[in-house]
Enzyme design. Structure first.
Site, PDB file in Angstrom:
ATOM      1  N   ASP A  39       2.623   1.432  12.754  1.00 31.48           N
ATOM      2  CA  ASP A  39       1.535   0.700  13.397  1.00 31.48           C
ATOM      3  C   ASP A  39       0.637   1.674  14.157  1.00 31.48           C
ATOM      4  O   ASP A  39       1.112   2.416  15.019  1.00 31.48           O
ATOM      5  CB  ASP A  39       2.161  -0.329  14.353  1.00 31.48           C
ATOM      6  CG  ASP A  39       1.116  -1.202  15.039  1.00 31.48           C
ATOM      7  OD1 ASP A  39      -0.088  -0.918  14.913  1.00 31.48           O
ATOM      8  OD2 ASP A  39       1.527  -2.174  15.698  1.00 31.48           O
TER       9      ASP A  39
ATOM     10  N   GLU B 129     -12.264   2.946   8.455  1.00 29.86           N
ATOM     11  CA  GLU B 129     -12.431   1.498   8.395  1.00 29.86           C
ATOM     12  C   GLU B 129     -11.133   0.749   8.709  1.00 29.86           C
ATOM     13  O   GLU B 129     -10.859  -0.290   8.129  1.00 29.86           O
ATOM     14  CB  GLU B 129     -12.910   1.115   6.991  1.00 29.86           C
ATOM     15  CG  GLU B 129     -14.098   0.173   7.008  1.00 29.86           C
ATOM     16  CD  GLU B 129     -14.716   0.032   5.626  1.00 29.86           C
ATOM     17  OE1 GLU B 129     -15.454   0.949   5.211  1.00 29.86           O
ATOM     18  OE2 GLU B 129     -14.449  -0.964   4.965  1.00 29.86           O
TER      19      GLU B 129
ATOM     20  N   GLN C  29       0.819  -1.215   0.000  1.00 27.54           N
ATOM     21  CA  GLN C  29       0.000   0.000   0.000  1.00 27.54           C
ATOM     22  C   GLN C  29       0.854   1.267   0.000  1.00 27.54           C
ATOM     23  O   GLN C  29       0.516   2.248  -0.662  1.00 27.54           O
ATOM     24  CB  GLN C  29      -0.921   0.019   1.223  1.00 27.54           C
ATOM     25  CG  GLN C  29      -1.963  -1.082   1.180  1.00 27.54           C
ATOM     26  CD  GLN C  29      -2.692  -1.221   2.511  1.00 27.54           C
ATOM     27  OE1 GLN C  29      -2.656  -0.339   3.354  1.00 27.54           O
ATOM     28  NE2 GLN C  29      -3.350  -2.342   2.686  1.00 27.54           N
TER      29      GLN C  29
ATOM     30  N   HIS D 270      -9.161  -3.686  12.442  1.00 29.59           N
ATOM     31  CA  HIS D 270      -8.018  -4.615  12.426  1.00 29.59           C
ATOM     32  C   HIS D 270      -7.112  -4.470  13.644  1.00 29.59           C
ATOM     33  O   HIS D 270      -6.083  -5.136  13.724  1.00 29.59           O
ATOM     34  CB  HIS D 270      -7.165  -4.369  11.182  1.00 29.59           C
ATOM     35  CG  HIS D 270      -7.920  -4.503   9.905  1.00 29.59           C
ATOM     36  ND1 HIS D 270      -8.428  -5.694   9.471  1.00 29.59           N
ATOM     37  CD2 HIS D 270      -8.285  -3.585   8.981  1.00 29.59           C
ATOM     38  CE1 HIS D 270      -9.055  -5.513   8.330  1.00 29.59           C
ATOM     39  NE2 HIS D 270      -8.986  -4.239   8.013  1.00 29.59           N
TER      40      HIS D 270
HETATM   41  N1  SAH Z   1      -8.571   3.843   4.990  1.00 32.97           N
HETATM   42  C1  SAH Z   1      -8.288   3.138   3.764  1.00 32.97           C
HETATM   43  C2  SAH Z   1      -8.001   1.637   3.961  1.00 32.97           C
HETATM   44  C3  SAH Z   1      -8.994   0.861   4.800  1.00 32.97           C
HETATM   45  S1  SAH Z   1      -8.590  -0.878   4.848  1.00 32.97           S
HETATM   46  C4  SAH Z   1      -9.413   3.351   2.790  1.00 32.97           C
HETATM   47  O1  SAH Z   1     -10.472   3.819   3.227  1.00 32.97           O
HETATM   48  O2  SAH Z   1      -9.247   3.067   1.609  1.00 32.97           O
HETATM   49  C5  SAH Z   1      -7.787  -1.008   6.430  1.00 32.97           C
HETATM   50  C6  SAH Z   1      -6.424  -0.386   6.475  1.00 32.97           C
HETATM   51  O3  SAH Z   1      -5.877  -0.484   7.782  1.00 32.97           O
HETATM   52  C7  SAH Z   1      -5.387  -1.028   5.554  1.00 32.97           C
HETATM   53  O4  SAH Z   1      -4.644   0.010   4.969  1.00 32.97           O
HETATM   54  C8  SAH Z   1      -4.523  -1.837   6.514  1.00 32.97           C
HETATM   55  O5  SAH Z   1      -3.229  -2.098   6.022  1.00 32.97           O
HETATM   56  C9  SAH Z   1      -4.506  -0.896   7.687  1.00 32.97           C
HETATM   57  N2  SAH Z   1      -4.078  -1.451   8.965  1.00 32.97           N
HETATM   58  C10 SAH Z   1      -4.437  -2.618   9.552  1.00 32.97           C
HETATM   59  N3  SAH Z   1      -3.841  -2.759  10.741  1.00 32.97           N
HETATM   60  C11 SAH Z   1      -3.094  -1.652  10.949  1.00 32.97           C
HETATM   61  C12 SAH Z   1      -2.228  -1.202  11.995  1.00 32.97           C
HETATM   62  N4  SAH Z   1      -2.021  -1.924  13.090  1.00 32.97           N
HETATM   63  N5  SAH Z   1      -1.632  -0.003  11.845  1.00 32.97           N
HETATM   64  C13 SAH Z   1      -1.825   0.759  10.747  1.00 32.97           C
HETATM   65  N6  SAH Z   1      -2.624   0.389   9.728  1.00 32.97           N
HETATM   66  C14 SAH Z   1      -3.247  -0.803   9.819  1.00 32.97           C
END
Ligand code: SAH
Length: 272
Positions: free
Chosen positions: A123, A141, A100, A145
Site C-alpha cells: 500500500d 497517475e 496487476q 486513488h
Molecule cells: N502507474 C501505472 C498504473 C496507474 S493506474 C501506469 O501508469 O500504468 C493506478 C494504479 O495505482 C493502479 O496500479 C492501482 O492498483 C494503484 N493503486 C491504487 N491505490 C493504491 C495504493 N493505496 N497503494 C498502491 N497502489 C495503489
C-alpha cells in the site's frame, strides 16, 4: 519480501482494478495512464501516446545504472520495464491489485528483466520500506486513488535526501472554496486544485522542482475514456452488477467532469 496489506481499508480501489482491469487492458492497453498528445493533429496510437507520456517522466527521475527506483501504483508494469530499459536502474513496482502483480511479473519475465524489475503487493500510503530506501520514486497517475497527504509523506520518507519524486495527478480546474479543498485533501478520488500542491508537498517534506500543467496535451484522453465507458456500458454494468437504475445513473455521470479535469506533472525533491 511478503507484505502486510490492510485489504479491508483498500478494498474498494483494489476491487475496482480487479474488476475493471481486464476490460481496461483490452480497450486501452497495458499502460493504465492517460495518453500524451502533441497537438490536435497528432495521429499517434494510444500505445504510442501512452508510452510517450512515460518517456516524458523517465529523465525527470535522474537515475542511471545501479540506482533503485520505487514505482508506486505500478499497474501492469509497462512503465517500470520502460524505465528500467531506458536508464539501467533497478525498479520495484508496488500495487494493491494481485491481478496487476501477476501481469507485471510476467512482463518482467518475458523481457528477461527479473533481476532488475520486481513487483510486490504493498500500500502506497503505508509502505513496508525503510527510510531512504530508494534513489527516486515514481507515482504515475496513482495518488489519485490515495490519501494524498499520507502517500506524499510516505514517498518523501522512503526516498533518499536529495532524491526525486516524480508524479502525475488529476486536479479540478473549477474554482472551489478553501473549505471544500480542505475537505477533499485526505479523500481518495477527490481532486485538489492546482494551487493546493505547493502546501501538500511542503508538508510532506518535499520541495517543488517543476510543476507543469499538462491538461492541453492530455485532455483528449479524457474524452476517449468517456467514449470507451459508453461503448462498453453493458459489460461494465455486468462487471459491477448494476441494476438498470444504477446503470442509468452511472451513464448520466459520464462526461460530467471532463471539462473541469486537469492533469499535472510534478517533480519534487526531498529536502536534505
Ligand atoms: N502507474 C501505472 C498504473 C496507474 S493506474 C501506469 O501508469 O500504468 C493506478 C494504479 O495505482 C493502479 O496500479 C492501482 O492498483 C494503484 N493503486 C491504487 N491505490 C493504491 C495504493 N493505496 N497503494 C498502491 N497502489 C495503489
Amino acid at each position: 519480501m511478503e507484505t502486510e496489506v490492510n485489504a479491508a481499508e483498500i478494498f474498494p480501489v483494489m476491487d475496482y482494478y480487479e474488476m475493471v482491469g481486464p476490460l481496461l487492458r483490452r480497450v486501452w492497453g497495458d499502460n493504465f495512464h492517460f495518453a500524451y498528445w502533441l497537438g490536435p493533429d497528432d495521429d499517434a496510437s494510444v500505445e504510442q501516446a501512452t508510452d510517450r507520456f512515460t518517456d516524458l517522466l523517465i529523465p525527470k527521475l535522474e537515475v542511471g545504472p545501479g540506482r533503485r527506483v520505487l514505482d508506486v501504483g505500478c499497474g501492469l508494469g509497462r512503465p517500470a520495464v520502460q524505465l528500467a530499459r531506458a536508464t539501467g536502474a533497478e525498479v520495484l513496482g508496488i500495487t494493491i491489485s494481485p491481478f496487476q502483480i501477476e501481469a507485471a511479473g510476467q512482463r518482467a519475465k518475458d523481457e528477461q528483466l527479473t533481476e532488475r524489475v520486481q513487483f510486490q503487493l504493498a500500500d502506497g500510503t503505508d509502505m513496508p520500506f525503510g527510510d531512504g530506501s530508494f534513489d527516486a520514486v515514481l507515482a504515475f497517475e496513482s495518488i489519485v486513488h490515495m490519501d494524498r497527504r499520507l502517500a506524499l509523506r510516505e514517498m518523501a520518507r522512503v526516498v533518499v535526501p536529495g532524491g526525486n519524486v516524480v508524479l502525475t495527478d488529476l486536479f479540478d480546474r473549477e474554482a472551489i472554496s478553501d473549505q471544500e479543498a480542505a475537505a477533499r485533501a485526505t479523500q481518495p478520488g477527490a481532486l485538489p486544485r492546482l494551487s493546493d500542491y505547493q502546501a501538500m508537498l511542503t508538508d510532506a517534506g518535499l520541495e517543488i522542482v517543476e510543476l507543469s500543467d499538462l491538461t492541453e496535451h492530455v485532455s483528449k484522453s479524457f474524452d476517449m475514456m468517456n467514449d470507451i465507458t459508453l461503448e462498453n456500458r453493458d459489460e461494465l454494468a455486468k462487471i459491477f452488477n448494476f441494476t438498470p437504475e444504477q446503470a442509468a445513473a452511472a451513464e448520466s455521470m459520464v462526461g460530467q467532469m471532463t471539462g473541469e479535469l486537469g492533469c499535472v506533472m510534478i517533480v519534487a525533491r526531498r529536502k536534505d
